[in-house]
Design a protein around this motif. Structure first.
Motif, PDB file in Angstrom:
ATOM      1  N   SER A 173       0.814  -1.213   0.000  1.00  0.00           N
ATOM      2  CA  SER A 173       0.000   0.000   0.000  1.00  0.00           C
ATOM      3  C   SER A 173       0.851   1.269   0.000  1.00  0.00           C
ATOM      4  N   ALA A 174       1.918   1.271  -0.792  1.00  0.00           N
ATOM      5  CA  ALA A 174       2.852   2.394  -0.810  1.00  0.00           C
ATOM      6  C   ALA A 174       2.241   3.614  -1.492  1.00  0.00           C
ATOM      7  N   ASN A 175       2.107   4.709  -0.734  1.00  0.00           N
ATOM      8  CA  ASN A 175       1.508   5.921  -1.280  1.00  0.00           C
ATOM      9  C   ASN A 175       2.422   6.638  -2.267  1.00  0.00           C
ATOM     10  N   ASP A 176       3.739   6.577  -2.038  1.00  0.00           N
ATOM     11  CA  ASP A 176       4.642   7.208  -3.007  1.00  0.00           C
ATOM     12  C   ASP A 176       4.622   6.446  -4.337  1.00  0.00           C
ATOM     13  N   ALA A 177       4.488   5.127  -4.285  1.00  0.00           N
ATOM     14  CA  ALA A 177       4.359   4.340  -5.518  1.00  0.00           C
ATOM     15  C   ALA A 177       3.100   4.744  -6.273  1.00  0.00           C
ATOM     16  N   ALA A 178       2.010   5.016  -5.548  1.00  0.00           N
ATOM     17  CA  ALA A 178       0.761   5.421  -6.189  1.00  0.00           C
ATOM     18  C   ALA A 178       0.938   6.739  -6.938  1.00  0.00           C
ATOM     19  N   GLU A 179       1.648   7.698  -6.335  1.00  0.00           N
ATOM     20  CA  GLU A 179       1.837   8.997  -6.988  1.00  0.00           C
ATOM     21  C   GLU A 179       2.782   8.891  -8.187  1.00  0.00           C
ATOM     22  N   VAL A 180       3.807   8.049  -8.082  1.00  0.00           N
ATOM     23  CA  VAL A 180       4.698   7.848  -9.226  1.00  0.00           C
ATOM     24  C   VAL A 180       3.916   7.262 -10.394  1.00  0.00           C
ATOM     25  N   LEU A 181       3.050   6.301 -10.111  1.00  0.00           N
ATOM     26  CA  LEU A 181       2.215   5.716 -11.164  1.00  0.00           C
ATOM     27  C   LEU A 181       1.299   6.767 -11.787  1.00  0.00           C
ATOM     28  N   ALA A 182       0.675   7.581 -10.953  1.00  0.00           N
ATOM     29  CA  ALA A 182      -0.249   8.595 -11.460  1.00  0.00           C
ATOM     30  C   ALA A 182       0.474   9.579 -12.372  1.00  0.00           C
ATOM     31  N   GLU A 183       1.631  10.065 -11.937  1.00  0.00           N
ATOM     32  CA  GLU A 183       2.388  11.022 -12.736  1.00  0.00           C
ATOM     33  C   GLU A 183       2.940  10.376 -14.003  1.00  0.00           C
ATOM     34  N   GLY A 184       3.381   9.128 -13.883  1.00  0.00           N
ATOM     35  CA  GLY A 184       3.964   8.450 -15.036  1.00  0.00           C
ATOM     36  C   GLY A 184       2.949   8.075 -16.097  1.00  0.00           C
ATOM     37  N   VAL A 185       1.737   7.718 -15.669  1.00  0.00           N
ATOM     38  CA  VAL A 185       0.700   7.286 -16.617  1.00  0.00           C
ATOM     39  C   VAL A 185      -0.030   8.472 -17.234  1.00  0.00           C
ATOM     40  N   ALA A 186      -0.363   9.483 -16.406  1.00  0.00           N
ATOM     41  CA  ALA A 186      -1.216  10.574 -16.883  1.00  0.00           C
ATOM     42  C   ALA A 186      -0.541  11.941 -16.880  1.00  0.00           C
ATOM     43  N   GLY A 187       0.650  12.056 -16.326  1.00  0.00           N
ATOM     44  CA  GLY A 187       1.331  13.346 -16.292  1.00  0.00           C
ATOM     45  C   GLY A 187       1.166  14.095 -14.996  1.00  0.00           C
ATOM     46  N   SER A 188       0.079  13.835 -14.280  1.00  0.00           N
ATOM     47  CA  SER A 188      -0.169  14.482 -12.990  1.00  0.00           C
ATOM     48  C   SER A 188      -1.222  13.692 -12.229  1.00  0.00           C
ATOM     49  N   VAL A 189      -1.275  13.925 -10.921  1.00  0.00           N
ATOM     50  CA  VAL A 189      -2.283  13.274 -10.087  1.00  0.00           C
ATOM     51  C   VAL A 189      -3.686  13.692 -10.527  1.00  0.00           C
ATOM     52  N   GLU A 190      -3.844  14.964 -10.877  1.00  0.00           N
ATOM     53  CA  GLU A 190      -5.161  15.468 -11.267  1.00  0.00           C
ATOM     54  C   GLU A 190      -5.674  14.793 -12.535  1.00  0.00           C
ATOM     55  N   ARG A 191      -4.800  14.665 -13.527  1.00  0.00           N
ATOM     56  CA  ARG A 191      -5.217  14.003 -14.767  1.00  0.00           C
ATOM     57  C   ARG A 191      -5.459  12.516 -14.547  1.00  0.00           C
ATOM     58  N   PHE A 192      -4.664  11.919 -13.683  1.00  0.00           N
ATOM     59  CA  PHE A 192      -4.875  10.504 -13.373  1.00  0.00           C
ATOM     60  C   PHE A 192      -6.232  10.313 -12.699  1.00  0.00           C
ATOM     61  N   ALA A 193      -6.602  11.227 -11.813  1.00  0.00           N
ATOM     62  CA  ALA A 193      -7.904  11.139 -11.139  1.00  0.00           C
ATOM     63  C   ALA A 193      -9.041  11.192 -12.148  1.00  0.00           C
ATOM     64  N   GLU A 194      -8.860  11.963 -13.228  1.00  0.00           N
ATOM     65  CA  GLU A 194      -9.880  11.996 -14.281  1.00  0.00           C
ATOM     66  C   GLU A 194     -10.039  10.611 -14.912  1.00  0.00           C
ATOM     67  N   LEU A 195      -8.914   9.936 -15.150  1.00  0.00           N
ATOM     68  CA  LEU A 195      -8.984   8.578 -15.691  1.00  0.00           C
ATOM     69  C   LEU A 195      -9.628   7.627 -14.695  1.00  0.00           C
ATOM     70  N   MET A 196      -9.334   7.809 -13.415  1.00  0.00           N
ATOM     71  CA  MET A 196      -9.938   6.965 -12.385  1.00  0.00           C
ATOM     72  C   MET A 196     -11.454   7.080 -12.409  1.00  0.00           C
TER      73      MET A 196
END
Length: 379
Positions: free
Chosen positions: A114-137
């Motif tokens: 449940s690594a939170n830093d891993a989650a943010e790296v994935l979000a930034e790497g896949v969508a460019g930012s946490v905000e854009r990743f949340a849109e995909l979510m």
């Protein structure tokens, strides 16, 4: 694979999605504020409590994060660790800015520890930012039928507007279970993360899903906890009789006790129902259906077909082909099957109406991708 021998209680009852607890059965004692127990495939609710109440989901959010990553990302890609991602609140791996970590390793860290830093790296790497990743979510959540939940980050840490319902969480999990790599990770007790540019640093992971280590059914799932959310869990139990139970609880005071009691209750329930049987043409030769299988043309034209696109022994290769074909406009499904003791990953198309369209698609797969697809009639 561990299996669970179901209990002796029998209830000959049928329910549709959204039904209340089973009549005539003693409801299990559950401390959770909200929850739901569903028999997968038949969409029968065996038990529910405030299942449509939006609540903080904590790290059960990460099931959706994994689903979005698998559908929009590349598991082989190396993703950079930014300062923002490295500063995520614990629980985390303590990744450092400048490191690079493979997407597949980050998914293990996400689901096992449940690594939170891993989650943010994935979000930034896949969508460019946490905000854009949340849109995909939120887009994928809606596709799964999760219409009463809203996500603003990839880890589930408290944030205004970040809410999910117990019913929506099992719908999201149901989608995630269709991804073979998700199943593989969720069933793993341990994992290893080796960042690039980190010297000899390696992170040894251990799955926090306690039920994975106990005797009984194979129970895959994701835990969660914050002060606001209390203890949470979303998971799937694979019973010995072939049934799969999906369970989600939010705001629990006795996490593992609640989950065990609900699964034991679900295992004791029986239904009388006609089996759903898919009839496929028996074609040992890939060209057999193309040449004709003896079925009258009038019946063939009104039939539904599926195409076995290809089979692979390597999961990563199968995933690369799946992404390639989807980008070319062909929706394909990745399935894991066991053949003579070997694990094989098969790519299939979604159902295609009419033999002519199915054969046209097969010709394009042969011509443009060099594949040897097999057309099979479903109905």
């Amino acid at each position: 694979m561990k299996r669970w021998t179901a209990g002796a209680g029998v209830a000959v009852l049928g329910f549709l999605w959204g039904a209340a607890a089973l009549a005539g059965e003693i409801a299990p004692r559950v401390t959770a504020k909200a929850g739901i127990l569903v028999e997968r495939g038949r969409n029968r609710v065996l038990w529910e409590r405030a299942a449509d109440l939006p609540l903080p989901p904590a790290s059960t959010t990460k099931v959706l994060t994994a689903l979005v990553t698998l559908r929009y990302g590349d598991t082989d890609a190396l993703l950079p660790v930014s300062r923002k991602a490295a500063s995520a609140a614990p629980t985390k791996l303590y990744l450092r800015p400048g490191w690079q970590v493979r997407t597949s390793d980050l998914l293990y860290a996400l689901l096992l520890t449940s690594a939170n830093d891993a989650a943010e790296v994935l979000a930034e790497g896949v969508a460019g930012s946490v905000e854009r990743f949340a849109e995909l979510m939120n887009r994928e959540a809606r596709k799964a039928g999760a219409t009463r939940s809203h996500f603003v980050n990839p880890h589930g840490l408290p944030a205004p507007g970040h809410r999910a319902t117990a019913r929506d969480l099992v719908r999201i999990l149901d989608e995630a279970l269709k991804e073979p790599f998700f199943l593989e990770i969720a069933a793993s007790k341990t994992g290893l993360v080796r960042p690039v540019r980190a010297g000899r640093r390696a992170f040894h992971l251990r799955n926090r899903n306690r039920l994975l280590y106990e005797k009984g059914p194979l129970v895959l799932g994701k835990t969660g906890w914050t002060r606001a959310a209390k203890k949470c869990f979303v998971g799937a139990a694979f019973l010995e009789d072939g049934r799969i139970l999906l369970v989600s609880i939010l705001g629990s005071q006795d996490l593992w006790g609640d989950v065990k009691r609900l699964l034991a209750f679900g295992a004791s329930v029986r239904f009388e129902a006609e089996p759903i049987v898919e009839v496929a043409a028996k074609a040992d030769d890939p060209s057999e259906l193309a040449e004709g299988d003896g079925t009258p043309e009038s019946a063939i034209e009104g039939s539904t077909y599926t195409i076995e696109v290809a089979s692979f022994a390597d999961l990563r290769r199968a995933e690369r082909w799946r992404r390639t074909l989807r980008k070319s406009g062909l929706p394909v499904i990745l399935r894991r099957v066991d053949r003579e003791g070997r694990r094989i990953y098969e790519l299939h198309t979604e159902p295609i109406e009419g033999r002519e369209e199915a054969e046209r698609t097969a010709r394009e797969l042969r011509r443009y991708h060099g594949l040897r697809p097999i057309v099979r009639r479903k109905s």
